[in-house]
Write a protein that holds these residues in place. Structure first.
Motif, PDB file in Angstrom:
ATOM      1  N   GLU A   1       1.107  -1.117  -0.065  1.00  0.00           N
ATOM      2  CA  GLU A   1       0.062   0.091   0.122  1.00  0.00           C
ATOM      3  C   GLU A   1       0.785   1.141   0.073  1.00  0.00           C
ATOM      4  N   LYS A   2       1.779   1.286   0.798  1.00  0.00           N
ATOM      5  CA  LYS A   2       2.742   2.457   0.953  1.00  0.00           C
ATOM      6  C   LYS A   2       3.559   2.467  -0.516  1.00  0.00           C
ATOM      7  N   ILE A   3       4.228   1.534  -0.874  1.00  0.00           N
ATOM      8  CA  ILE A   3       4.797   1.674  -2.206  1.00  0.00           C
ATOM      9  C   ILE A   3       4.178   2.225  -3.349  1.00  0.00           C
ATOM     10  N   ASP A   4       2.718   1.727  -3.268  1.00  0.00           N
ATOM     11  CA  ASP A   4       1.824   2.199  -4.419  1.00  0.00           C
ATOM     12  C   ASP A   4       1.345   3.599  -4.279  1.00  0.00           C
ATOM     13  N   HIS A   5       1.960   4.265  -3.220  1.00  0.00           N
ATOM     14  CA  HIS A   5       1.294   5.604  -2.818  1.00  0.00           C
ATOM     15  C   HIS A   5       2.595   6.525  -2.589  1.00  0.00           C
ATOM     16  N   THR A   6       3.510   5.971  -2.440  1.00  0.00           N
ATOM     17  CA  THR A   6       4.706   7.098  -2.174  1.00  0.00           C
ATOM     18  C   THR A   6       5.979   6.487  -2.984  1.00  0.00           C
ATOM     19  N   LEU A   7       6.586   7.492  -3.671  1.00  0.00           N
ATOM     20  CA  LEU A   7       7.925   7.180  -4.266  1.00  0.00           C
ATOM     21  C   LEU A   7       9.079   7.100  -3.242  1.00  0.00           C
ATOM     22  N   TYR A   8       9.357   5.712  -3.331  1.00  0.00           N
ATOM     23  CA  TYR A   8      10.621   5.559  -2.498  1.00  0.00           C
ATOM     24  C   TYR A   8      11.822   5.189  -3.267  1.00  0.00           C
ATOM     25  N   ASP A   9      13.163   5.303  -2.765  1.00  0.00           N
ATOM     26  CA  ASP A   9      14.368   4.953  -3.200  1.00  0.00           C
ATOM     27  C   ASP A   9      14.967   3.609  -3.124  1.00  0.00           C
ATOM     28  N   GLY A  10      14.110   3.017  -2.296  1.00  0.00           N
ATOM     29  CA  GLY A  10      14.563   1.773  -1.863  1.00  0.00           C
ATOM     30  C   GLY A  10      13.602   1.035  -0.743  1.00  0.00           C
ATOM     31  N   VAL A  11      13.712  -0.208  -0.622  1.00  0.00           N
ATOM     32  CA  VAL A  11      12.950  -0.783   0.442  1.00  0.00           C
ATOM     33  C   VAL A  11      13.789  -1.888   1.067  1.00  0.00           C
TER      34      VAL A  11
END
Length: 172
Positions: free
Chosen positions: A67-77
């Protein structure tokens, strides 16, 4: 004396501070998602990442992570593997399918797991994770891995750039 030639007392401490400052400068402003269900592991990781200047959001399981990855642009996980609701393997496989379906750029996902055998590392890579860190996480290895996958200069052409090689398999 020049920094590289200083051999007096305290040299190691000064060079360690310089390295930490360089790492913090290189990683400053990076934004990652930490997916971890264990409170103690989460606190340790947050402390280590914060010291490196990395902004961190937290998810408690794979479903929250998606859910978070789908709504926020991250540099990595940073992804734990064993979690309730949805584990890290399932979450990574699901995200990789979404990336392919939507034509999204590759998001670096790094396993962070207590499972430290070579076959565990391979299971992470087979699930679509890019690299592997075993717990307890070593600060220097975490920073090295973050530099490898989150370095802004080397990731500028993410979509067309070759991916870095994952870390070597742990000793059996």
């Amino acid at each position: 004396t020049a920094l590289g030639n200083d051999t007096g007392p305290g040299t190691h401490q000064r060079s360690e501070r310089v390295v930490r400052a360089d790492v913090a400068r290189a990683l400053s402003g990076a934004h990652i998602l930490l997916v971890e269900d264990n409170d103690m592991n989460r606190e340790v990781a947050l402390e280590l990442l914060g010291r490196a200047g990395i902004r961190v959001d937290v998810a408690n399981n794979g479903r929250e992570a998606l859910e978070k990855i789908d709504h926020t642009l991250y540099d990595g996980v940073l992804m734990d593997c064993q979690m309730p609701v949805m584990d890290g393997y399932q979450a990574t496989q699901a995200w990789r399918a979404i990336e392919r379906e939507r034509g999204l750029p590759h998001l670096p996902i790094i396993a962070m797991t207590a499972n430290a055998m070579a076959e565990d590392r391979q299971k992470c890579l087979d699930a679509g994770m890019d690299d592997y860190l075993s717990k307890p996480v070593d600060r220097r290895l975490l920073q090295q891995t973050m530099l490898k996958w989150l370095n802004k200069e080397s990731q500028a052409g993410k979509a067309s750039a070759a991916k870095p090689e994952p870390a070597a398999a742990p000793a059996a």
